[in-house]
Design an enzyme around this catalytic site. Structure first.
Site, PDB file in Angstrom:
ATOM      1  CE  LYS A  52      -1.312  -9.509  -9.213  1.00 30.04           C
ATOM      2  NZ  LYS A  52      -2.167  -9.020  -7.599  1.00 30.04           N
ATOM      3  CD  GLN A  96      -5.393  -8.922  -6.090  1.00 28.10           C
ATOM      4  OE1 GLN A  96      -4.311  -9.807  -6.575  1.00 28.10           O
ATOM      5  NE2 GLN A  96      -5.656  -7.945  -6.497  1.00 28.10           N
ATOM      6  CG  ASP A 119       1.672  -6.480  -3.593  1.00 29.98           C
ATOM      7  OD1 ASP A 119       2.099  -6.510  -4.957  1.00 29.98           O
ATOM      8  OD2 ASP A 119       0.597  -6.871  -3.249  1.00 29.98           O
TER       9      ASP A 119
END
Lengths: 282, 282
Positions: A52, A96, A119
Site C-alpha cells: 500500500k 490493518q 476500507d
C-alpha cells in the site's frame, strides 16, 4: 480455454488514472494522504502495508504509518483513531487487520470517521452499500466489479454465486452484484449441495480461503470464475481458492492468483483515498 | 395441506410479552414513547398509523403523532426530526412513508438518531445487520424470522429464496436468513427463470408486491411459503403475492394474507420501541 482476466494490468491502468487525479487535486492545493495503523507484528500484514505504501508513493499520495506495540490498550488505539479523525491533513484511515486479540477490532473500525473510512468497513458505509447510496465500498469487492466491467462481462439477469460470506468480501460483493441486477446466491460453510449450486452460476466467485476448493466439476461450461482466495502453500507459493489449471479449460473468463484480484484491491484503495480527499472540497 | 402460520395469534403473544416489559420499565420510571411523523395525507398510511397507535395504547406505550401538511419543506421536516432526536421522553421516531415527492425521504431517514430508529432504516442499523452487530432490524423481516422460530422451522443449511429486493423487506430478510445459516438467493424483476429458482426453495419468501405472483407450479412440495405481499383488489379485498388457495395444497407451512406477516410488523415495532427505551438505561 478461458480468457485470463489480467488484474495486474487493469490495476496499473487504474493507478495511472488515479495518479492524474492526484495531480489535479494537488493543483487545487489538496494533498491526498492515507494513514495506516498497524498493531503488533504480523508478517503478512507487513507485506500488505508495504504494498500500500509503495502504491501511494508511485501515485503521489502521502502516507503516514502508525506502528503500535502488541501491548497497546483499546483506549490508546481509540485515542489515536480520534486524533486521525480530527487531523485535517489526513483523508483516509486504514486499520490493518488482524490486531491483537485483546483489542475489539469492530469497535475500532466503528470509531473511524466514516468519511475517512477508505476500507468501507464502517456500519454507515456497509449500510449505504445495501441502500444503494454513495459511500465507501470495501476495496476487494469493488475491484472485482471493475474487472467485470473492464472485460464487458454482462451481469444483469445472470446467476451469480458467491462462495464465502465474510463482511470484507462475500457480503459486500453480493450487494454489488445485486445492485448490478444479477440474481445472487450466497453460499457458505453450512450450504448443502454446494457443487450443484456453484455449477448453476454464470458468474462464480470463490472467496472462502480454501486452496483449490472450486474444482472443474463445480463450474458450468463458459462460466466467469473470479478467485478471491490468497493461500500460501508449504513451499511458499501463492494459490487461490480455484483449481486454476483445470477450471481454466471450461470457464469463459478466469482470474489468476497471483495477478488477479489481489492487485485490484490496492488500486481500489488508492481510488478511495482520492475520493475521500475530494470529499473535503465539497 | 400446509399448516397455516398464524401471524395474528403470534403477534398477540408478542404484544402480551412486550406489555409485561413495558410494566417493568414503568416500574423503573421509564415510560416508553413512540413518535410518528406523517407528511401529507395518504389513505393507506392513515390506516397503518392508526394500527400502530392502537397497538401502543393496548401495550401501554405512549404515542405522539406529528401531522405535517403536504407543503412541508425539507428544512421543516429535518427540524422536527432534530427536535425529536433531542427530546429525552421520546424513544422511537418513525417517519411514515410515503412522503410527498418534493421531499428527500432517504435524507430524512438518515437524519433520525440511529438509537431511536425503530424502523431500522438508518444506514448504521442496515450496516450493523450486515455485520451481524446488535442494532434495530426492520420490523417486517424481523417478524418473518419470529414466525419461522415460533413454528420450529429449520433454517440452517436450507435453500431460502427471497423474491423482491426492497431495502425494507427483501434485502434485510436475506441478511437475516443468511445470518441464520440459510443458503440465500435474492430474485427480482431482472431475474431470469424465476419459476425454476423459486421451485428449488425450501423457504420461499414473496415480497414483490404483485398479487398471486407465486403460483403452485413455482413451489416445491413441502416448501415453507412466506407471503409478505399486501395488495388490494378492485373489490377492496386484501390479497398477498402468493396464490394461497393452490399453493396451500403443496406447501408444508404457509402464511395467510391477511393475518400472516402483517400483524407481525406492528408487534415487532412495539418490541423495537421497548428496546430503544431500554437503551436509555444502559
Amino acid at each position: 480455454m478461458a480468457e485470463i482476466i489480467n488484474g495486474k494490468e487493469l490495476a496499473q491502468k487504474i493507478r495511472l488514472e488515479v495518479k492524474e487525479e492526484v495531480k489535479e487535486l494537488k493543483a487545487k492545493g489538496i494533498e491526498p494522504k492515507l494513514s495506516v495503523i498497524m498493531v503488533g507484528t504480523d508478517k503478512a500484514s507487513e507485506v500488505y502495508v508495504r504494498n500500500k505504501s509503495k502504491a501511494c508513493e508511485e501515485i503521489g499520495i502521502a502516507f503516514e504509518e502508525f506502528l503500535l506495540s502488541e501491548e497497546t490498550t483499546m483506549e490508546e488505539l481509540l485515542a489515536l483513531i480520534e486524533k486521525l479523525n480530527n487531523r485535517k491533513d489526513i483523508h483516509g484511515i486504514l486499520l490493518q487487520s488482524p490486531i491483537p486479540k485483546h483489542l475489539d477490532i469492530r469497535k475500532a473500525f466503528n470509531s473511524i470517521d466514516y468519511k475517512k473510512d477508505v476500507d468501507g468497513f464502517h456500519p454507515i458505509n456497509v449500510g449505504k452499500l445495501a441502500l444503494g447510496e454513495e459511500g465507501f465500498v470495501s476495496c476487494t469487492p469493488a475491484g472485482v466489479m471493475e474487472m467485470l466491467k473492464e472485460y464487458n462481462i454482462e451481469i444483469q439477469g445472470k446467476k451469480a454465486v458467491v462462495i464465502g460470506r465474510s463482511t470484507i468480501v462475500g457480503k459486500p460483493l453480493a450487494q454489488l452484484l445485486l445492485n448490478a441486477n444479477a440474481t445472487v446466491t450466497i453460499c457458505h460453510s453450512k450450504t448443502q449441495n454446494i457443487e450443484q449450486i456453484a455449477k448453476e452460476a454464470d458468474i462464480l466467485v470463490a472467496a472462502l480461503g480454501k486452496p483449490k476448493f472450486v474444482t472443474a466439476s463445480m463450474v458450468k461450461n463458459g462460466a466467469v470464475v473470479i478467485d478471491v482466495g490468497i493461500n500460501r502453500t508449504a513451499e511458499g507459493k501463492l494459490i487461490g481458492d480455484v483449481d486454476f489449471e483445470n477450471v481454466e479449460k471450461i470457464a469463459s473468463y478466469i482470474t489468476p492468483v497471483p495477478g488477479g484480484v489481489g492487485p485490484m484491491t490496492v488500486a481500489q484503495l488508492m481510488k478511495n483515498v482520492v475520493k475521500a480527499a475530494k470529499l473535503t472540497i465539497a
